[in-house]
Design a protein around this motif. Structure first.
Motif, PDB file in Angstrom:
ATOM      1  N   ALA A  41     -19.465  -7.140  -2.420  1.00 28.82           N
ATOM      2  CA  ALA A  41     -18.563  -7.817  -3.349  1.00 28.82           C
ATOM      3  C   ALA A  41     -18.325  -6.967  -4.597  1.00 28.82           C
ATOM      4  CB  ALA A  41     -19.131  -9.179  -3.733  1.00 28.82           C
ATOM      5  N   ALA A  42     -19.381  -6.314  -5.078  1.00 32.42           N
ATOM      6  CA  ALA A  42     -19.237  -5.438  -6.239  1.00 32.42           C
ATOM      7  C   ALA A  42     -18.318  -4.262  -5.913  1.00 32.42           C
ATOM      8  CB  ALA A  42     -20.608  -4.943  -6.689  1.00 32.42           C
ATOM      9  N   GLY A  43     -18.467  -3.723  -4.709  1.00 26.69           N
ATOM     10  CA  GLY A  43     -17.601  -2.629  -4.289  1.00 26.69           C
ATOM     11  C   GLY A  43     -16.149  -3.040  -4.151  1.00 26.69           C
ATOM     12  N   TYR A  44     -15.930  -4.232  -3.641  1.00 25.38           N
ATOM     13  CA  TYR A  44     -14.556  -4.723  -3.495  1.00 25.38           C
ATOM     14  C   TYR A  44     -13.874  -4.845  -4.860  1.00 25.38           C
ATOM     15  CZ  TYR A  44     -16.365  -6.358   1.082  1.00 25.38           C
ATOM     16  OH  TYR A  44     -16.949  -6.453   2.319  1.00 25.38           O
ATOM     17  N   GLU A  45     -14.657  -5.211  -5.880  1.00 28.65           N
ATOM     18  CA  GLU A  45     -14.096  -5.458  -7.211  1.00 28.65           C
ATOM     19  C   GLU A  45     -14.017  -4.199  -8.074  1.00 28.65           C
ATOM     20  OE1 GLU A  45     -12.807  -8.285  -8.380  1.00 28.65           O
ATOM     21  OE2 GLU A  45     -13.132  -9.167  -6.394  1.00 28.65           O
ATOM     22  N   ASP A  46     -14.693  -3.131  -7.677  1.00 27.35           N
ATOM     23  CA  ASP A  46     -14.770  -1.906  -8.478  1.00 27.35           C
ATOM     24  C   ASP A  46     -13.511  -1.065  -8.260  1.00 27.35           C
ATOM     25  OD1 ASP A  46     -15.358   0.450  -9.771  1.00 27.35           O
ATOM     26  OD2 ASP A  46     -17.266   0.794  -8.738  1.00 27.35           O
ATOM     27  N   MET A 253       9.245   9.999  -3.021  1.00 30.72           N
ATOM     28  CA  MET A 253       9.649  11.043  -3.955  1.00 30.72           C
ATOM     29  C   MET A 253       8.835  12.317  -3.757  1.00 30.72           C
ATOM     30  SD  MET A 253      12.221   9.900  -5.475  1.00 30.72           S
ATOM     31  CE  MET A 253      12.376  11.318  -6.575  1.00 30.72           C
ATOM     32  N   ALA A 254       7.545  12.144  -3.496  1.00 33.05           N
ATOM     33  CA  ALA A 254       6.693  13.313  -3.268  1.00 33.05           C
ATOM     34  C   ALA A 254       7.119  14.066  -2.012  1.00 33.05           C
ATOM     35  CB  ALA A 254       5.232  12.871  -3.149  1.00 33.05           C
ATOM     36  N   PHE A 255       7.512  13.320  -0.984  1.00 30.19           N
ATOM     37  CA  PHE A 255       7.984  13.947   0.250  1.00 30.19           C
ATOM     38  C   PHE A 255       9.273  14.724  -0.004  1.00 30.19           C
ATOM     39  CE2 PHE A 255      10.611  13.871   4.085  1.00 30.19           C
ATOM     40  CZ  PHE A 255       9.752  14.467   5.005  1.00 30.19           C
ATOM     41  N   ILE A 256      10.210  14.100  -0.729  1.00 29.72           N
ATOM     42  CA  ILE A 256      11.490  14.746  -1.016  1.00 29.72           C
ATOM     43  C   ILE A 256      11.289  15.981  -1.890  1.00 29.72           C
ATOM     44  CG2 ILE A 256      13.684  14.441  -2.250  1.00 29.72           C
ATOM     45  CD1 ILE A 256      13.537  11.462  -1.367  1.00 29.72           C
ATOM     46  N   GLU A 257      10.381  15.858  -2.857  1.00 29.29           N
ATOM     47  CA  GLU A 257      10.149  16.957  -3.807  1.00 29.29           C
ATOM     48  C   GLU A 257       9.127  17.963  -3.308  1.00 29.29           C
ATOM     49  OE1 GLU A 257       9.075  14.872  -7.346  1.00 29.29           O
ATOM     50  OE2 GLU A 257      11.042  13.903  -7.552  1.00 29.29           O
ATOM     51  N   LYS A 258       8.625  17.740  -2.098  1.00 30.39           N
ATOM     52  CA  LYS A 258       7.660  18.656  -1.462  1.00 30.39           C
ATOM     53  C   LYS A 258       6.444  18.906  -2.347  1.00 30.39           C
ATOM     54  CE  LYS A 258      10.985  21.088   1.499  1.00 30.39           C
ATOM     55  NZ  LYS A 258      12.054  20.102   1.352  1.00 30.39           N
ATOM     56  N   ARG A 259       5.811  17.810  -2.785  1.00 34.26           N
ATOM     57  CA  ARG A 259       4.596  17.875  -3.591  1.00 34.26           C
ATOM     58  C   ARG A 259       3.614  16.828  -3.110  1.00 34.26           C
ATOM     59  NH1 ARG A 259       4.597  13.391  -6.766  1.00 34.26           N
ATOM     60  NH2 ARG A 259       6.637  12.464  -7.294  1.00 34.26           N
ATOM     61  N   SER A 260       2.388  16.916  -3.586  1.00 38.64           N
ATOM     62  CA  SER A 260       1.382  15.914  -3.235  1.00 38.64           C
ATOM     63  C   SER A 260       1.630  14.647  -4.045  1.00 38.64           C
ATOM     64  CB  SER A 260      -0.031  16.439  -3.530  1.00 38.64           C
ATOM     65  OG  SER A 260      -0.319  17.557  -2.723  1.00 38.64           O
ATOM     66  N   PRO A 261       1.506  13.483  -3.423  1.00 35.27           N
ATOM     67  CA  PRO A 261       1.736  12.234  -4.163  1.00 35.27           C
ATOM     68  C   PRO A 261       0.610  11.958  -5.157  1.00 35.27           C
ATOM     69  CG  PRO A 261       0.975  11.748  -1.953  1.00 35.27           C
ATOM     70  CD  PRO A 261       1.206  13.236  -2.005  1.00 35.27           C
ATOM     71  N   VAL A 262       0.936  11.264  -6.207  1.00 33.40           N
ATOM     72  CA  VAL A 262      -0.053  10.818  -7.207  1.00 33.40           C
ATOM     73  C   VAL A 262      -0.067   9.291  -7.128  1.00 33.40           C
ATOM     74  CG1 VAL A 262      -0.748  10.772  -9.619  1.00 33.40           C
ATOM     75  CG2 VAL A 262       0.412  12.802  -8.675  1.00 33.40           C
ATOM     76  N   TRP A 263      -1.097   8.757  -6.495  1.00 31.40           N
ATOM     77  CA  TRP A 263      -1.149   7.315  -6.258  1.00 31.40           C
ATOM     78  C   TRP A 263      -1.568   6.569  -7.510  1.00 31.40           C
ATOM     79  CZ3 TRP A 263       1.532   7.312  -2.212  1.00 31.40           C
ATOM     80  CH2 TRP A 263       1.262   8.148  -1.109  1.00 31.40           C
ATOM     81  N   HIS A 264      -1.147   5.328  -7.603  1.00 32.42           N
ATOM     82  CA  HIS A 264      -1.587   4.471  -8.696  1.00 32.42           C
ATOM     83  C   HIS A 264      -3.069   4.183  -8.527  1.00 32.42           C
ATOM     84  CE1 HIS A 264       2.705   3.973  -9.184  1.00 32.42           C
ATOM     85  NE2 HIS A 264       2.496   3.349 -10.338  1.00 32.42           N
ATOM     86  N   GLN A 265      -3.782   4.122  -9.626  1.00 38.38           N
ATOM     87  CA  GLN A 265      -5.216   3.866  -9.600  1.00 38.38           C
ATOM     88  C   GLN A 265      -5.458   2.370  -9.585  1.00 38.38           C
ATOM     89  OE1 GLN A 265      -7.536   6.348  -9.309  1.00 38.38           O
ATOM     90  NE2 GLN A 265      -5.738   7.643  -9.112  1.00 38.38           N
ATOM     91  N   GLU A 266      -5.799   1.805  -8.405  1.00 34.52           N
ATOM     92  CA  GLU A 266      -6.101   0.373  -8.326  1.00 34.52           C
ATOM     93  C   GLU A 266      -6.984   0.124  -7.131  1.00 34.52           C
ATOM     94  OE1 GLU A 266      -2.999  -2.194  -6.644  1.00 34.52           O
ATOM     95  OE2 GLU A 266      -1.606  -0.608  -7.189  1.00 34.52           O
TER      96      GLU A 266
END
Length: 266
Positions: A41-46, A253-266
């Protein structure tokens, strides 16, 4: 949480939860179930945790329920015994369902043997990597108690005939057989188990947490539906994911721009 029962360690975005009762074969006692439930449960919430790995110390991954705990204590009447055992079974079922319903992937890292509810724990995880000398068993028939509850999860991983072969014989099955049955993804040399599991966990952790959270929930929901209903439901989930998610936009956008994606931190 009782740290003597489980050990917690973070490796970047991967949380390792290790059953730490190797000398007693890591039984899923009421206390172990409570400790695992709390740690998960702690891991799920972290928010810093993206993937969870369940591992174990000692020669046995988990021997399942503690049969000594199922015995009546002196002076305990039958009704009290039934109530106590029912509570253990219900808490164990909640633990297993929680893993399936978790918003994050859970990987089993299996060494030694996984028997009865310990085998059920492997089946509840989204993925499973095992040592090549690992074995799996549902031995209830050997002691006069069919492994009915372990078969809930195992029966959703394996074909019916393979699941029933495990339950009806009570035999040990090898890691090779577990792959054939569909219980584990693959096995590796025992000395490579941690590294192989860590590499898989880190790879998944590098993907979009947003898409994984929704995708995992959708997979387990649609798999129980009739085919047409499953497509209708999956189409709606995918539509929302492709048009309403920040990570989906970033991925395009990352695919079109040929770069690595930067995912949202959640």
């Amino acid at each position: 949480m009782n740290e003597a029962l489980v050990r917690i360690q973070s490796e970047g975005p991967v949380l390792w939860i290790t059953l730490n009762q190797g000398k007693s074969r890591n039984p899923l006692s009421s206390q172990m179930i409570a400790s695992l439930t709390q740690a998960l449960a702690a891991g799920y919430e972290d928010d810093s945790c993206r993937v969870i790995v369940l591992a174990a110390e000692g020669p046995v991954f988990s021997s399942g329920h503690d049969l000594k705990e199922m015995q009546p204590s002196e002076g305990e009447d039958r009704g009290a015994v039934r109530t106590r055992i029912a509570n253990i079974l219900e808490n164990c079922a909640a633990l297993m369902q929680g893993i399936v319903q978790a918003p994050k992937p859970v990987i089993a890292c299996v060494q030694g043997t996984a028997t009865a509810a310990g085998c059920q724990l492997v089946s509840a995880c989204d993925l499973a990597i095992a040592a090549s000398d690992a074995h799996f068993c549902t031995p209830g028939v050997n002691v006069g108690a069919f492994c009915t509850t372990p078969l809930v999860g195992i029966g959703r991983n394996l074909s019916r005939k393979h699941a029933m072969e495990m339950a009806l014989t009570g035999d040990m099955f090898s890691a090779d057989e577990a792959i054939k049955f569909g219980l584990i993804n693959r096995h590796v040399a025992p000395e490579a188990l941690h590294a192989e599991t860590a590499a898989l966990a880190q790879k998944i952790a590098s993907r979009s947490a947003q898409s994984i959270r929704g995708g995992k929930a959708a997979f387990y929901r649609q798999i129980e539906m009739p085919l047409a209903d499953a497509f209708d439901y999956a189409n709606q989930v995918m539509l929302e994911g492709m048009t309403g998610g920040a990570d989906a936009e970033e991925g395009r956008m990352a695919f079109i721009e040929k770069r690595s994606p930067v995912w949202h931190q959640e």
